[in-house]
Design a protein around this motif. Sequence first.
Motif, PDB file in Angstrom:
ATOM      1  N   HIS A   1       6.692  12.206 -16.301  1.00 43.96           N
ATOM      2  CA  HIS A   1       7.003  12.780 -14.980  1.00 43.96           C
ATOM      3  C   HIS A   1       6.274  12.081 -13.839  1.00 43.96           C
TER       4      HIS A   1
ATOM      5  N   SER B   1       9.161   7.351 -19.726  1.00 42.38           N
ATOM      6  CA  SER B   1      10.589   7.582 -19.914  1.00 42.38           C
ATOM      7  C   SER B   1      11.350   7.005 -18.733  1.00 42.38           C
TER       8      SER B   1
ATOM      9  N   ASP C   1       0.854  10.080 -21.385  1.00 42.86           N
ATOM     10  CA  ASP C   1       2.311  10.223 -21.376  1.00 42.86           C
ATOM     11  C   ASP C   1       2.728  10.462 -19.927  1.00 42.86           C
TER      12      ASP C   1
ATOM     13  N   LYS D   1      13.783  10.001 -16.299  1.00 42.90           N
ATOM     14  CA  LYS D   1      13.417  10.967 -15.261  1.00 42.90           C
ATOM     15  C   LYS D   1      13.448  10.292 -13.897  1.00 42.90           C
TER      16      LYS D   1
ATOM     17  N   SER E   1       6.451  17.162 -27.462  1.00 47.07           N
ATOM     18  CA  SER E   1       6.668  15.944 -28.257  1.00 47.07           C
ATOM     19  C   SER E   1       5.338  15.287 -28.635  1.00 47.07           C
TER      20      SER E   1
ATOM     21  N   HIS F   1       2.776  18.168 -23.604  1.00 49.27           N
ATOM     22  CA  HIS F   1       4.198  18.313 -23.941  1.00 49.27           C
ATOM     23  C   HIS F   1       4.407  18.470 -25.463  1.00 49.27           C
TER      24      HIS F   1
ATOM     25  N   THR G   1      13.635   7.056 -26.804  1.00 50.38           N
ATOM     26  CA  THR G   1      13.378   8.094 -25.796  1.00 50.38           C
ATOM     27  C   THR G   1      11.864   8.284 -25.668  1.00 50.38           C
ATOM     28  N   GLY G   2      11.465   9.040 -24.669  1.00 47.89           N
ATOM     29  CA  GLY G   2      10.052   9.407 -24.547  1.00 47.89           C
ATOM     30  C   GLY G   2       9.615  10.220 -25.755  1.00 47.89           C
ATOM     31  N   PHE G   3      10.484  11.080 -26.206  1.00 50.20           N
ATOM     32  CA  PHE G   3      10.173  11.888 -27.389  1.00 50.20           C
ATOM     33  C   PHE G   3       9.941  10.987 -28.601  1.00 50.20           C
TER      34      PHE G   3
HETATM   35  C1  LIG Z   1      10.476  14.564 -20.768  1.00 44.42           C
HETATM   36  C2  LIG Z   1       9.229  14.294 -21.452  1.00 44.42           C
HETATM   37  C3  LIG Z   1       9.235  13.636 -22.679  1.00 44.42           C
HETATM   38  C4  LIG Z   1      10.518  13.230 -23.355  1.00 44.42           C
HETATM   39  O1  LIG Z   1      11.087  12.123 -22.715  1.00 44.42           O
HETATM   40  P1  LIG Z   1      12.617  11.763 -23.034  1.00 44.42           P
HETATM   41  O2  LIG Z   1      12.762  10.340 -22.607  1.00 44.42           O
HETATM   42  O3  LIG Z   1      13.453  12.716 -22.278  1.00 44.42           O
HETATM   43  O4  LIG Z   1      12.763  11.934 -24.513  1.00 44.42           O
HETATM   44  C5  LIG Z   1       8.022  13.361 -23.272  1.00 44.42           C
HETATM   45  N1  LIG Z   1       6.851  13.712 -22.680  1.00 44.42           N
HETATM   46  C6  LIG Z   1       6.815  14.346 -21.502  1.00 44.42           C
HETATM   47  C7  LIG Z   1       5.504  14.695 -20.890  1.00 44.42           C
HETATM   48  C8  LIG Z   1       8.003  14.673 -20.857  1.00 44.42           C
HETATM   49  O5  LIG Z   1       7.959  15.313 -19.689  1.00 44.42           O
END
Ligand SMILES: *Cc1c(COP(=O)(O)O)cnc(C)c1O
Length: 395
Positions: A212, A239, A209, A242, A137, A135, A109-111
Amino acid sequence: MNRDPVAFLKEDMTELRRSNLEWIIRYLEGGSKPHCIVNGKEVLMLNTNNYLGLATHPKVVQASIDATKKYGAGAGAVPVIAGSFDLTREFQEKFAKYKEVEASLLCQTGFAVNSGLIPMLVGKPDIVVSDELNHGSIIDGVRLSGAKRVIYKHRDIPDLEKQLKEAEKGGARRICIITDGVFSMDGDMAPLDKIVNVAEDFGAMIFVDDCHGEGVLGEGKGIVAHFNLQGKVHVEGGSMSKGFGVFGGTVAGSKDLIEFCKNKSRTYLLSTAHPPGVVAANIASIEVVESEPQHVKAVWEHTNYFKKEVQSMGYDTGRSETPIIPLIIGDPGKAQELARILFEEENIYGTPIVFPMVARELSRIRVQMNALLTKDDLNTALSSIEKVGKKLDII
Ligand SMILES: *Cc1c(COP(=O)(O)O)cnc(C)c1O
C-alpha cells in the motif's frame, strides 16, 4: 457411511450469514474508476486500491493492447521454464532503477511473494519478529516457514527491541523482522527508520511489505524512499496491483536476493508467469508515475482535504497517515448500516470493515482517496457522509 461429506459447506455459510460476516461480491460494469456502475447503479467509488487511477490510464491500457497483439494473451509457462519475456526483463530493470535497488523480480502477486519467499528466507532454526497487525499473507508465509513467530506490539519499538533481545538469547540461526509498510486497515505507517536502527544492533534481516506504500509514499517510490533508507532494507515485497493500478507482485533488493528468489520461491517456480499485456501495462504504469507527477500529488491533496473535513464533522480517523482513511464507528452493526445507507440511498461506495479484520469494537468503514476524484466528488461524498452519520447518531 450415511453422512453427507459436504454438508459443512452450507452449515458454515449459514453461520457466517447469521453473524453478519458474509462477503457479498458486487460487480463493476466498467473500469475501476471513481464514477463507476456497480450492480447496475452509478456510484462514487471510495474503496479501490487503484490510488492513482492508473488502471484505466490511456497509456497503460494502450501498452496492454499493443503487447497482447504482439505477444498474445498468455505466457504459456512458469517463468523458469519458458514464461518470461524480454518485456519482463525490461520491467524488472526499470522497476529496480525506480526503487533504487540492484535488482527486482516480477512475481505472480503480492500474496505469492509472501507465501513463496518468506518460507525460503527463514525456516525451523529461525525466528520471525512480526508486527501484530501484519497482513494475512505475511502470517501465512511465516506459518509455512515453520520458523518461530514472535509478535511485537503494533509499531512499538521498545517492544520490538525486547522481542529481539529474547530472540538473540534463544540462539536463532537467523532473525527476521517483518512489517507492512502501510497498514491496510488503519492507513498508518511502519516506523521503518527506527526499525532499521534497531535491526542493525541484532544483525536482523528486514522484510517490508510495501503493497500500500508503492505509488503513494516517497513520490510513488514507496516507504523506503519516504524514509530515505535506500540500501538499508534487505527485502522489499510489493504489488503492482494497487497504486500502480495493474497486476503482479514484486521483490526488490540485492542481486543476491533476486537470484535466490528466482531459484527458491515456490510460488515463482510453480505458478504461470503474467500475460505479456500485464507486463507491458506494468512498465507503462511506472513510466506514467515518473512522467506525470500530478497523480501522486492529487491523491495527497485529496487525502489532506478529506481527512480534515471528516475530522471536523466529528469522525474518528484513528492513526491514518495515508490515503487510507478509516471512519471508526465502533459498533459493527452501525458500521454496516452506514455503508449500506451510503450505497443504497447516497450512491457512495465505501467498505464496512468488521471483525475478524479489525477488533469488534473498532468496526469502521474504510475510504481510500483516488487521484481521479474531483473536488466536487469529494464534497458530494462528504455531505452524504455527514448526513448519514448524523442520522445514525455517529457524529
Ligand atoms: C494487498 C496486499 C497484499 C497482496 O497483494 P496482491 O498483489 O493483491 O496479491 C500483500 N500484502 C499487503 C500488505 C497487502 O496490502
